[in-house]
Design an enzyme around this catalytic site. Structure first.
Site, PDB file in Angstrom:
ATOM      1  N   VAL A  14     -29.066  82.521 -19.577  1.00 64.73           N
ATOM      2  CA  VAL A  14     -28.287  81.580 -20.392  1.00 64.73           C
ATOM      3  C   VAL A  14     -26.841  82.065 -20.534  1.00 64.73           C
ATOM      4  O   VAL A  14     -25.888  81.284 -20.405  1.00 64.73           O
ATOM      5  CB  VAL A  14     -28.944  81.372 -21.777  1.00 64.73           C
ATOM      6  CG1 VAL A  14     -28.084  80.488 -22.661  1.00 64.73           C
ATOM      7  CG2 VAL A  14     -30.342  80.760 -21.619  1.00 64.73           C
ATOM      8  N   LYS A 105     -34.253  81.283 -31.883  1.00 66.72           N
ATOM      9  CA  LYS A 105     -35.073  80.532 -32.850  1.00 66.72           C
ATOM     10  C   LYS A 105     -35.933  81.456 -33.717  1.00 66.72           C
ATOM     11  O   LYS A 105     -36.110  81.224 -34.908  1.00 66.72           O
ATOM     12  CB  LYS A 105     -35.950  79.514 -32.125  1.00 66.72           C
ATOM     13  CG  LYS A 105     -36.859  80.105 -31.079  1.00 66.72           C
ATOM     14  CD  LYS A 105     -36.783  79.402 -29.758  1.00 66.72           C
ATOM     15  CE  LYS A 105     -35.566  79.853 -28.999  1.00 66.72           C
ATOM     16  NZ  LYS A 105     -35.447  79.372 -27.658  1.00 66.72           N
ATOM     17  N   ILE A 136     -30.776  69.564 -25.770  1.00 70.15           N
ATOM     18  CA  ILE A 136     -30.829  68.326 -26.572  1.00 70.15           C
ATOM     19  C   ILE A 136     -30.051  68.526 -27.867  1.00 70.15           C
ATOM     20  O   ILE A 136     -30.304  69.499 -28.587  1.00 70.15           O
ATOM     21  CB  ILE A 136     -32.299  67.971 -26.921  1.00 70.15           C
ATOM     22  CG1 ILE A 136     -33.131  67.817 -25.654  1.00 70.15           C
ATOM     23  CG2 ILE A 136     -32.360  66.711 -27.771  1.00 70.15           C
ATOM     24  CD1 ILE A 136     -34.631  67.680 -25.918  1.00 70.15           C
ATOM     25  N   LYS A 205     -39.114  76.641 -33.892  1.00 71.90           N
ATOM     26  CA  LYS A 205     -38.172  75.510 -33.811  1.00 71.90           C
ATOM     27  C   LYS A 205     -38.426  74.520 -34.960  1.00 71.90           C
ATOM     28  O   LYS A 205     -37.484  74.012 -35.575  1.00 71.90           O
ATOM     29  CB  LYS A 205     -38.325  74.825 -32.448  1.00 71.90           C
ATOM     30  CG  LYS A 205     -37.901  75.750 -31.292  1.00 71.90           C
ATOM     31  CD  LYS A 205     -38.372  75.248 -29.941  1.00 71.90           C
ATOM     32  CE  LYS A 205     -37.948  76.188 -28.823  1.00 71.90           C
ATOM     33  NZ  LYS A 205     -38.601  75.911 -27.534  1.00 71.90           N
TER      34      LYS A 205
END
Ligand code: HSE
Length: 431
Positions: A14, A105, A136, A205
Site C-alpha cells: 500500500v 483498522k 470505498i 471495520k
C-alpha cells in the site's frame, strides 16, 4: 503554492501505491486543490526490498523517528499494521504535532478512543479512510454524507477474503478448505487467514463504523464475532433451495434496546444487492432515516484502491483541516450517553436451523414440540435423505428471541435419540 510534506512509515504494497499516486497524479491534485504534496521521507525496515514502483534510495531511513521528529513533516502516514509498534508511532506522531493517516483498522478498533481523544486535544487530524472498505469512500460518507441522518442500520460485506471463499463455494460447490487453499494459491487469502475467515477483520471495520455512526466507542471484545469455518456446501445448497445465499455480514442496527452489532454468516435473499456481491468485492449498505437505503461498492483491498483512500485522507487533512480549528477527527459525542451494545442473545431474528437426525417416526414431532415450547414458530421445512439413516432436517423459523432458540437447541441436543451431530443455526437478514 502551499506544499505539504508527508512522512511514510511502511513502504509495503500500500505504501508503494501511495508513493505511485503522489508521483503519477500529483499535477491533478495540485490543479484540484491548489497545493502540493511531497513524500519527504520513508521509513521501512527493508529499504531495498523489491517493489512494484522504483522509489529513490535517498528517501529511505530505517528509523521511523527520523520522520516523527522531522519539523518539516506535516503528516505521518502509518502503514505498518498491528497494534503495538503502530500505536507507538501514531501516539508519538500526534504528540510531536503531526497529523496522522492510517489504514490500521485493528489499531482504531482497540485504541480509537485514545487516539482520537489525543488528536482532538492537540487540534490534529486523523485520517483513516483506508481502514474500512479499502478504496470505498465509506468513512467520508459516514462523517459527512450521512451527517444529517440517524443511522438506522449498516449491513456490510467488509472482508474480501471471506466473500471470495463463500462466493467460490456457492458457484463451484466446493468445500471450505479446498477453496481456502485455492484462494491462498491465487493470492486472495493470506498465508495466515485467521482474522479474515474468523470475522475479526470485518469486526474491526464494523467497530469503526459504529464509532462514526453512533458516536460511541465500545470495547472490541464486546462485539459478537463469528466467521465462516462452519459453513459447508450442504448449507449453501439448502439455503439456495430456500431462496437465499450465505454471506459473512458485519451488521449494526439501532433499536430501542441500543445498538445491535456483530459479524456473522447470514442468509440473504437471492437477487438482493448484497447477495450479488461477487468475488473479493466489498459492499456497505447503509440506511439513514432521511436518505433511506444507500449502498457503496468497490474493492476493499489491494495496492491501488487502498492507496487511493490514503491519498484522499492526506488531501482532505491538508486541504480542509490543516491549521484549522476543526481538525479531521471523529467526535465521540455519545460516550457518556446510555446507549448499550445489545447482547445478540437478547435480539430477535429469523433462523435457518439444520438438525442431523435419525429418520424415524416421531423425531420431527419431538423437535418441533420442543421449539414450540420455547416460543419458536416454524415457517418452512426441508428434509433430505432416506428413511433409517441420519438425515438433515432444515427448519426456517419465524422471528424468535435468540436466547429461546439457544435453550431449545440445548434441550433438543440433550434428548437421547434425536440428533446425531451439533445443530447449526444461521441468522436470516431481511434487507
Ligand atoms: N484482508 C482484508 C480482506 C483486507 O480480505 O478484505 C484488509 O482488511
Amino acid at each position: 503554492m502551499k506544499s505539504i510534506n508527508v512522512g511514510l512509515i511502511g513502504a509495503g504494497t500500500v505504501g508503494t501505491g501511495v508513493y505511485k499516486i503522489l508521483k503519477d497524479n500529483i499535477s491533478l491534485i495540485r490543479k484540484r486543490r491548489q497545493f502540493d504534496v511531497k513524500v519527504k521521507k520513508i521509513a521501512d525496515i527493508a529499504p531495498t526490498r523489491k517493489r512494484a514502483v522504483k522509489i529513490p534510495a535517498s528517501l529511505f531511513t530505517k528509523d521511523a523517528y527520523d520522520l516523527i521528529n522531522d519539523p518539516e513533516i506535516d503528516v505521518i502516514i502509518e502503514l505498518v499494521g498491528g497494534t503495538k509498534i503502530a500505536k507507538k508511532f501514531v501516539i508519538d506522531a500526534l504528540k510531536a504535532g503531526k497529523h496522522v493517516v492510517t489504514a490500521n483498522k485493528a489499531l482504531l478498533a482497540h485504541h480509537g478512543k485514545e487516539i482520537f481523544g489525543l488528536a482532538a486535544k492537540k487540534g490534529l487530524g486523523v485520517g483513516f479512510e483506508a481502514s474500512v472498505g479499502g478504496g470505498i469512500p465509506i468513512i467520508q460518507s459516514a462523517m459527512e454524507g450521512y451527517v444529517g441522518n440517524n443511522i438506522v442500520s449498516i449491513h456490510g460485506i467488509m472482508n474480501g477474503t471471506s466473500n471470495y471463499i463463500l462466493y467460490k463455494m456457492t458457484e463451484e460447490g466446493l468445500d471450505f478448505n479446498t477453496v481456502l487453499k485455492q484462494a491462498q494459491d491465487e493470492g486472495y487469502a493470506e498465508a495466515d487467514p485467521g482474522f479474515d475467515i474468523d470475522g475479526v477483520d470485518a469486526a474491526h471495520k464494523l467497530s469503526i463504523l459504529v464509532m462514526l455512526s453512533w458516536g460511541k466507542f465500545y470495547k472490541f471484545s464486546s462485539y459478537h464475532v463469528e466467521g465462516i469455518r462452519n459453513i459447508n456446501p450442504l448449507d449453501i445448497s439448502l439455503a439456495d433451495e430456500l431462496g437465499y445465499k450465505i454471506k459473512l455480514l458485519a451488521i449494526a442496527k439501532q433499536t430501542k434496546a441500543g445498538i445491535e452489532a456483530g459479524v456473522y454468516p447470514a442468509l440473504v435473499k437471492k437477487g438482493t444487492q448484497l447477495a450479488d456481491v461477487k468475488e473479493a468485492f466489498n459492499a456497505i449498505y447503509v440506511v439513514g432515516d432521511a436518505v433511506g437505503p444507500t449502498m457503496l461498492y468497490g474493492q476493499g483491498a489491494g495496492m491501488m484502491p487502498t492507496a487511493s483512500a490514503v491519498v484522499s485522507d492526506i488531501v482532505e487533512i491538508c486541504g480542509n483541516h490543516c491549521n484549522s480549528d476543526s481538525p479531521l477527527v471523529p467526535n465521540l459525542y455519545a460516550e457518556k450517553e446510555k446507549l448499550n451494545l445489545v447482547d445478540l442473545k437478547d435480539t430477535s431474528n429469523k433462523y435457518y436451523l439444520r438438525f442431523e437426525v435419525i429418520d424415524k417416526p416421531g423425531v420431527l414431532g419431538s423437535i418441533t414440540g420442543i421449539l414450540g415450547k420455547h416460543n419458536i414458530s416454524i415457517a418452512s421445512m426441508i428434509q433430505k435423505g432416506k428413511k433409517g439413516r441420519s438425515v438433515p432436517i432444515v427448519l426456517m423459523t419465524h422471528e424468535a428471541v435468540e436466547n429461546n432458540l439457544l435453550r431449545a437447541i440445548k434441550e433438543i441436543e440433550r434428548r437421547k435419540n434425536l440428533t446425531k451431530a451439533k445443530t447449526l443455526f444461521i441468522r436470516v437478514e431481511e434487507i
